[in-house]
Design an enzyme around this catalytic site. Structure first.
Site, PDB file in Angstrom:
ATOM      1  N   GLU A 194     -12.190  21.640  -1.771  1.00 23.04           N
ATOM      2  CA  GLU A 194     -10.842  21.452  -1.228  1.00 23.04           C
ATOM      3  C   GLU A 194      -9.923  21.158  -2.394  1.00 23.04           C
ATOM      4  O   GLU A 194     -10.156  20.237  -3.168  1.00 23.04           O
ATOM      5  CB  GLU A 194     -10.802  20.251  -0.277  1.00 23.04           C
ATOM      6  CG  GLU A 194     -11.523  20.477   1.032  1.00 23.04           C
ATOM      7  CD  GLU A 194     -11.464  19.255   1.939  1.00 23.04           C
ATOM      8  OE1 GLU A 194     -12.144  19.266   2.960  1.00 23.04           O
ATOM      9  OE2 GLU A 194     -10.749  18.286   1.600  1.00 23.04           O
TER      10      GLU A 194
ATOM     11  N   GLU B 196      -2.454   9.922   3.244  1.00 23.89           N
ATOM     12  CA  GLU B 196      -3.313   9.570   2.116  1.00 23.89           C
ATOM     13  C   GLU B 196      -3.246   8.089   1.793  1.00 23.89           C
ATOM     14  O   GLU B 196      -2.194   7.461   1.843  1.00 23.89           O
ATOM     15  CB  GLU B 196      -2.909  10.349   0.849  1.00 23.89           C
ATOM     16  CG  GLU B 196      -2.701  11.837   1.018  1.00 23.89           C
ATOM     17  CD  GLU B 196      -3.888  12.590   1.576  1.00 23.89           C
ATOM     18  OE1 GLU B 196      -5.010  12.060   1.570  1.00 23.89           O
ATOM     19  OE2 GLU B 196      -3.672  13.731   2.041  1.00 23.89           O
TER      20      GLU B 196
END
Lengths: 404, 277
Positions: B51, B62
């Site tokens: 990824e 995040e």
């Protein structure tokens, strides 16, 4: 969208869109939560008891209706249209933000939520949220950019007095956008018990609709009050836009009145040439941030830019999606006002009318100062004086060379 | 959709009786050259699927490690063009390891989704994970991605109940990414038992492989989670390893690449142990 041809007030559609704007662009973890919220809000809207509770609190706790004040001296001073102020700065907590917070905390209670989080820029929404949390006995966590914590100290102290926990956010430029990111991170972590009380008419559907509906009390009262005072509708209505909650609250009840010109006033900061402004509608382009598609300040690579404004409440690189739509369809006009113009307007209102405005409505006032002399004396402008200036006296003092 | 690199890779791992190790790095972290070197070194270190994070200024899902990685990349001048170039460069020497671009919608939206998915496919990208575009908006990006031949991988989360799961799975392909906790990337509180139950639940709804991410930090975590999951995803620990290898001025050192590859090797060993017990 499923708008009736003869009204501009039926949005958003079932997917939360105003034209191409709005929507629900959130992480999967939050999707079930905002779908729950939508259902809870639709139930509440249909419940007369919910409406009654809000009206009672608005009247006895906030002090609504706020007056519609004819600013006679300022009108004379500018020598043009008659100027009225919708005095939402007289509300409990000092701004329009309380209108939204009362409605949303009732919604949070209905949903059985036991913890409230919020983001704040200038601190007005944080103070209003901390206030309703104190009033309803719920714990409150307010995310606030570290830069804003520094420049809005009086509000930080007020929130602490009210029992809220303030979390300074150091990411990015430490302003409203970063506070909103951090609030979203909290929400995605505490999904079971937490209600995210968004302060502006932005974010994922149904927030823009909820906040607009709760703030529309401003425009509804204004409409009734001006009809009573003048026997007719105003020729122009003016409000400052950061995220755009006070503005959409004033504008929405007037959207179908074609004779009423609508002006949203953006923070032009130090000018639109560089990046030191927050004029997302004038100088930005459509993008997706914080759950909705709307006009954003961004670079060619889709990175969101840090704005600048003398006013922490306007320091946001986006704008509520309904404003983006109103701009696109041409129903409202959005104009920038620079820091120094707002500062001049701030001083003028203080001296001529004995009202110290917040720096946010000082932007709207600067537009009124430009507009009124170009209009006839029998024409009418209504401006939303959405907040009082107590919180800004230190900032303004600093800029004017006073040592407070 | 015809079989993709992602399908083939998960199938191959299953045949070897092990979960796939899915590794996340942020493109351009800490700088383009070092990031490209890390990317190229990942397969040999044991990464089965990669990824590649597309840096975005406002990474709402995040935790701090990937927020900081994003900032390092953006400060070093990373752009979407450079990210796609990294993939093109990688494809010159690796025709098999799947690459998934992961990030947020806005940098894609400004390039026009249809044009973007075509360009990404041509660059050698195999799939997309876009955090902030739910199935309710599939017509905007997911469908164009599928039509371009890219797998669109959706996140299922602990809040995705059985009622909602079919909607999440409807246009998902490649694999399903199960987010192990309610929270942001790099969270603590990984609970292997809960995760295992959730994976079983999702597998009741789909034949796609299920990979698990958010909160997997050690080889032991990879081993535990990999018993049930078809893939384990690691990200925050890798970008933390990058951070810890930098010099006082935040620049890459000779240790930066190996800091990541050493960690990936150990995580890969953990994943391989998962089915041996």
């Amino acid at each position: 969208m499923t708008t009736l041809a003869n009204t501009m007030r039926s949005g958003p559609d079932e997917r939360g869109h105003f034209g191409i704007f709005g929507g629900r662009y959130v992480a999967e973890t939050l999707m079930p939560l905002i779908l729950d919220l939508e259902k809870a809000y639709n139930d509440a809207k249909a419940d007369p008891e919910f409406k009654r509770e809000i009206e009672t609190l608005n009247k006895h706790y906030t002090g609504r209706p706020s007056p519609l004040y004819f600013a006679e001296r300022l009108t004379e001073h500018l020598g043009g249209a008659k100027i009225y102020f919708k005095r939402d700065e007289l509300n409990h907590t000092g701004s329009h933000k309380i209108n939204n917070c009362l409605g949303q905390i009732l919604l949070a209670k209905r949903m059985g939520k036991t913890r409230i989080i919020a983001e704040t820029g200038a601190g007005q929404h944080g103070v209003a949220t901390a206030t309703v949390c104190a009033r309803f006995g719920l714990p409150c966590v307010v995310y606030m950019g570290a830069t804003d914590v520094e420049r809005q100290k009086p509000n930080v102290f007020r929130m602490k007095l009210l029992g809220a926990e303030i979390v300074p956010v150091t990411a990015g430029a430490g302003t409203l956008k970063d506070a909103m990111n951090e609030a979203l991170r909290d929400w995605v972590t505490n999904v079971d018990d937490t209600y995210y009380l968004i302060g502006t008419a932005a974010g994922p559907h149904p927030y823009p609709e909820i906040v607009r509906d709760l703030q529309s009390v401003i425009g509804k009262e204004t409409r009734e009050q001006i009809l009573e005072a003048e026997g007719r509708l105003p020729d122009a209505i003016v409000a400052a836009v950061g995220g755009g909650s006070n503005a959409i609250g004033l504008f929405h009840p007037f959207l179908d009145d074609e004779s009423v010109q609508i002006y949203g006033v953006e923070a032009g900061g130090r000018g639109l040439d560089g990046h030191e402004h927050c004029a997302s509608l004038t100088a930005g382009k459509p993008g997706v941030l914080h759950g909705n598609r709307t006009y954003l300040l961004q670079d060619d690579d889709g990175q969101i830019l840090e704005g600048h404004s003398i006013s922490a409440g306007l320091d946001y690189p986006g704008i509520g999606p309904e404003h983006s739509w109103l701009k696109e369809v041409g129903r409202a006009k959005y104009v920038p006002i620079m820091d120094d113009e707002a500062l001049e307007a701030f001083q003028m209102l203080t001296k001529v009318e004995g009202i110290i405005p917040a720096l946010e409505p000082a932007h709207a006032l600067a537009q009124v100062i430009k507009l009124a002399p170009t209009m006839d004396k029998n024409q009418i402008i209504v401006m939303n004086l959405c907040g009082r200036g107590d919180k800004d006296v230190f900032t303004v003092g600093g800029m004017l060379g006073f040592n407070l | 959709m015809t079989e993709t690199r992602i399908d083939r890779r998960f199938k191959a791992c299953a045949e070897q009786g092990r979960p796939a190790l899915v590794t996340f790095i942020t493109a351009g972290d800490p700088d383009l050259e070092t990031s490209s070197a890390i990317l190229k070194a990942l397969p040999a270190a044991g990464a089965d699927v990669i990824e590649l994070g597309m840096p975005f200024s406002d990474p709402m899902a995040e935790g701090v490690p990937i927020q900081l990685a994003t900032l390092r990349a953006l400060h070093a001048g990373q752009t979407m063009n450079k990210t796609l170039d990294m993939v093109r460069e990688f494809r010159k020497t690796d025709a098999d390891t799947p690459i998934i671009l992961m990030g947020y919608y806005n940098p894609i939206y400004v390039r026009e989704p249809v044009a973007f998915v075509k360009e990404a496919k041509e660059a050698g990208v195999d799939g997309l994970i876009v955090v902030d575009i739910p199935p309710e908006a599939d017509d905007e990006l997911c469908i164009p991605a599928m039509e371009a031949g890219l797998n669109f991988i959706r996140l299922a989360t602990p809040t995705t109940d059985d009622k909602r799961l079919p909607a999440v799975l409807a246009n998902t392909s490649g694999f399903v990414y199960y987010v192990s906790v309610t929270g942001i990337t790099g969270s603590a509180n990984l609970n292997a038992t809960n995760v295992s139950e959730a994976v079983t639940r999702i597998k009741g709804h789909t034949d796609l492989p299920v990979a698990v991410g958010f909160g997997i930090k050690t080889a032991e975590d990879a081993e535990n989670i990999g018993r049930k999951a078809d893939g384990v995803v690691v990200g925050s620990v890798l970008v933390n390893a990058i951070k810890d290898s930098l010099d006082a001025d935040g620049r890459a050192t000779e240790k930066t690449v190996s800091a990541v590859t050493d960690l990936v090797s150990s995580l890969a060993e953990g994943a391989r142990r998962a089915r041996k017990a």
